[in-house]
Design an enzyme around this catalytic site. Structure first.
Site, PDB file in Angstrom:
ATOM      1  N   CYS A 263       0.817  -1.226   0.000  1.00  0.00           N
ATOM      2  CA  CYS A 263       0.000   0.000   0.000  1.00  0.00           C
ATOM      3  C   CYS A 263       0.847   1.271   0.000  1.00  0.00           C
ATOM      4  CB  CYS A 263      -1.004  -0.017   1.151  1.00  0.00           C
ATOM      5  SG  CYS A 263      -0.282   0.139   2.804  1.00  0.00           S
ATOM      6  N   HIS A 311      -2.739   1.506   6.795  1.00  0.00           N
ATOM      7  CA  HIS A 311      -3.090   1.335   5.378  1.00  0.00           C
ATOM      8  C   HIS A 311      -3.280   2.712   4.757  1.00  0.00           C
ATOM      9  CE1 HIS A 311      -4.337  -1.031   1.921  1.00  0.00           C
ATOM     10  NE2 HIS A 311      -5.288  -0.134   1.710  1.00  0.00           N
ATOM     11  N   HIS A 323      -5.893   1.798  -4.328  1.00  0.00           N
ATOM     12  CA  HIS A 323      -4.999   1.291  -3.290  1.00  0.00           C
ATOM     13  C   HIS A 323      -4.559  -0.132  -3.615  1.00  0.00           C
ATOM     14  CE1 HIS A 323      -8.003  -1.170  -0.647  1.00  0.00           C
ATOM     15  NE2 HIS A 323      -8.493  -1.047  -1.846  1.00  0.00           N
TER      16      HIS A 323
END
Length: 348
Positions: A263, A311, A323
């Site tokens: 990520c 994240h 993402h």
């Protein structure tokens, strides 16, 4: 005919008693273990598997971020150590050159029948002896004193550099140990998640994949989403364009592109393409620019999730982001409501 009597049983004491007790406990444990054989672990529903797998992947992502941080620190320490070693080599060469010059002066004095005590000390192979008796410098002439003082400073600088290098080596060992620990944690979490998924039937896996994708934007609708973008600046627009170009590429923990990403690796690579240098981890990327509220989000903003800031995605407008989700899920468009919102920042 002799009578046959049953031998009298004597109570066990000492080591014999402890051995018997150990064997009895081992036998009881074995019996319990065999009784448990055949009792299979309860079958989990696809929804329960998804909940467990999501939790494992989230834990793996936390460990991945720690791994990325440890890796970045290790690389910085290695670079610093190389610089220090270069400095030690350079200082050593300078010191040897200065000693050679003083050696020539000492030889000249010897030919004249005398050698200055300060030179005798300096040419000793024991730097400690030299430094302890540096008072001899005062008895040398001005030019010679300056040379001896210069060598004394070089010795001190060299000792400081070597001490700093030793500290860096110690730091490097600790960072590499942490790197190994975080790597093991990530791999363990991912293996456990994959083992859970392997227990599902093919239809159940399909159901899991559909639930995992959630309300991800279908490929056919992406042009409409992209057409509505209004990035606040050219750097943000370039980062978003890079993220679109990464759609469909696999998630690989620790990866920063170009063929795969995790990520924070995706967000770092996206902004690197726009000439902006972001730090490696989510918990440091959140400080890469001013914070923006959820109502002020603009394309190119970085959005962070979970209380531990573990994240990150790139906002693209209309409540959507791009993402890299987790292992087994490629880079994709998804609603920002899929995960608990923790904050957003606009990189500068």
């Amino acid at each position: 005919m002799a009578a046959h009597r049953k031998p009298r049983q004597r109570p066990l004491t000492g080591p014999a008693a402890r051995t018997a007790a150990t064997l009895a406990l081992a036998g009881a444990a074995s019996a319990t273990a065999f009784e448990g054989v055949g009792h299979a672990e309860p079958q989990l529903s696809p929804a329960q598997v998804k909940a467990k797998v999501d939790q494992l992947y989230q834990q793996a992502e936390v460990a991945t971020d720690k791994y990325n941080g440890a890796k970045a620190e290790t690389q910085a320490t290695e670079k610093s150590l190389r610089t220090l070693h270069d400095g030690v080599a350079r200082r050593t060469q300078e010191l040897n050159t200065a000693r050679d010059a003083l050696g020539a002066a000492a030889e000249a004095q010897y030919r004249n029948g005398a050698i200055d005590p300060s030179l005798q000390v300096l040419l000793s192979s024991d730097p400690t002896q030299y430094l302890d008796r540096a008072g001899y410098v005062e008895r040398a002439d001005d030019l010679q004193a300056a040379k001896v003082t210069g060598v004394s400073k070089q010795l001190g600088d060299l000792a400081q550099l070597r001490s700093e290098a030793d500290r860096k080596i110690s730091d490097l060992r600790a960072q590499r140990a942490d790197l190994k620990k975080q790597k093991t944690t990530v791999q363990s979490k991912i293996r456990t998640a994959q083992a859970l998924l392997a227990r599902l039937t093919a239809p159940e896996r399909a159901q899991y994949a559909a639930q995992d994708a959630g309300a991800a934007v279908p490929r056919a609708d992406r042009s409409a989403v992209r057409g509505s973008l209004v990035a606040p600046n050219s750097r943000a627009a370039q980062a978003v364009a890079f993220a679109y170009g990464a759609l469909g590429k696999p998630y690989v923990w620790g990866a920063t592109g170009p063929s795969s990403f995790d990520c924070s690796g995706l967000t770092q690579a996206a902004y690197r393409s726009a000439g902006v240098s972001l730090p490696r981890t989510t918990y440091t990327q959140i400080d890469s620019g001013p914070r923006v509220s959820r109502s002020e989000l603009a394309p190119g903003d970085l959005i962070f999730f979970f209380s531990g800031i573990s994240h990150v995605g790139i906002y693209i407008g209309n409540g959507e982001m791009i993402h890299a989700p987790h292992p087994g899920a490629p880079v994709r468009i998804a609603p920002i409501d899929q995960m608990p919102f923790a904050g957003a920042t606009r990189p500068v």
